[in-house]
Design an enzyme around this catalytic site. Sequence first.
Site, short mmCIF file in Angstrom:
data_model
loop_
_atom_site.label_atom_id
_atom_site.label_comp_id
_atom_site.label_asym_id
_atom_site.label_seq_id
_atom_site.Cartn_x
_atom_site.Cartn_y
_atom_site.Cartn_z
N ASP A 75 0.84 -1.20 0.00
CA ASP A 75 0.00 0.00 0.00
C ASP A 75 0.87 1.25 0.00
O ASP A 75 2.07 1.20 0.30
CB ASP A 75 -0.96 0.01 1.20
CG ASP A 75 -0.24 -0.02 2.55
OD1 ASP A 75 0.81 -0.68 2.65
OD2 ASP A 75 -0.70 0.63 3.50
N GLU A 134 0.05 -0.97 5.84
CA GLU A 134 1.16 -0.49 6.67
C GLU A 134 1.02 1.01 6.87
O GLU A 134 1.26 1.53 7.95
CB GLU A 134 2.50 -0.80 6.02
CG GLU A 134 3.68 -0.70 6.99
CD GLU A 134 4.25 0.71 7.13
OE1 GLU A 134 5.02 0.94 8.08
OE2 GLU A 134 3.95 1.57 6.29
ZN LIG Z 1 6.79 2.15 4.10
#
Ligand SMILES: [Zn+2]
Length: 376
Positions: A75, A134
């Site tokens: 992501d 994340e």
């Molecule tokens: Zn990163």
Amino acid sequence: MIDVVSLTERLIACPSVTPADAGALAVIAEALAGIGFTVHRFTDGGPPDGPVENLFATRTGAAPGPHFAFAGHSDVVPAGSGWQSDPFTPVRRGDLLYGRGAVDMKGAVAAFIAAAARVPNHAGTLSLIITGDEEGPATHGTLALMEWMAANGQHPDMILVGEPTSDRRLGDTIKIGRRGSVNMWIEVPGTQGHVAYPHLADNPATRLLRILDRVTKVRLDEGNRWFQPSNLEVTDIAVGNPATNVIPAEARARLNIRFNDEQTGAALVERVRAVVAEEAPRATLTAKISGEAFLTEPGLLSTLVGAAVERVTGVTPALSTSGGTSDARFLSRLCPVVEFGLLNATMHKLDEAVALADLHALTDIYERVVRTALER
Ligand SMILES: [Zn+2]
């Protein structure tokens, strides 16, 4: 063989702004399946933070040996406006490849895979732990992957996280730990009244100022060999009183502490809570610990990664614990974890870009790490 630059480009072309996957994990899964990995994919969570796509891929060699894993995320943070070219259309200009995620961290994920392709025969087990959560709340990502791994008997002995750790040139910094982070919200209720009749009111702004004065004066610790001193910053103060002749009814503040491994998030919250209780007994304090501090003591893994970096780049990396939090804070519960990756100069910024030469060098470094960690 897998070309690290074109694989990075294919990943950039997926607008995988957390928690969207936009096809990124399919690109990764296909590349890994093509070089002998068994790929497991699952989703976790629901709106608004999910569903999140996660991937665990593993390849076991013929000879016994340790389990080495690369960890990272597919992501990216939102692009923002003002890019020179479309952030999700990879563009090469000169020696650079532009696109959201070029350094944080689609380039590193592509380098994991290109390196794995170059070492088809290794001892032990090589795995990739890749999450789509994340940059977001990180609740349905690496933690969910760790649960899945435990349930499926996957226990890495060493993990390299590919976050962008290099500062001025590729290879200058390896992270062996990270500080913890905790946010706190303080709400002080008062009794509203006329400024000319303060004895009939209770000014919450005054109480809040005393609290903030005290907590900002505390020296939390002196730091240690691997960590700078823990630090508290006030990040917001709000009273929102439009009148000049009114003692306000409420005052609020928010603060953040970045802390080293001599502290725990919970103990810091209690220290602040004690001050709040003394200065404003009716006040409330809410806290959210984003992550505890952790340290992988320099040893086998940092030496191995450091040697690979030095061999490829000629630079002796510094061992550091600076910067923000990363998913290494979770993975460090499993085994030794270090972080090494691309230059961090453009991460999360407009016109994020990676040097093509750095993508190739990073692949060389990761290849060398795999060869050494899983030597036959
Ligand atoms: Zn990163």
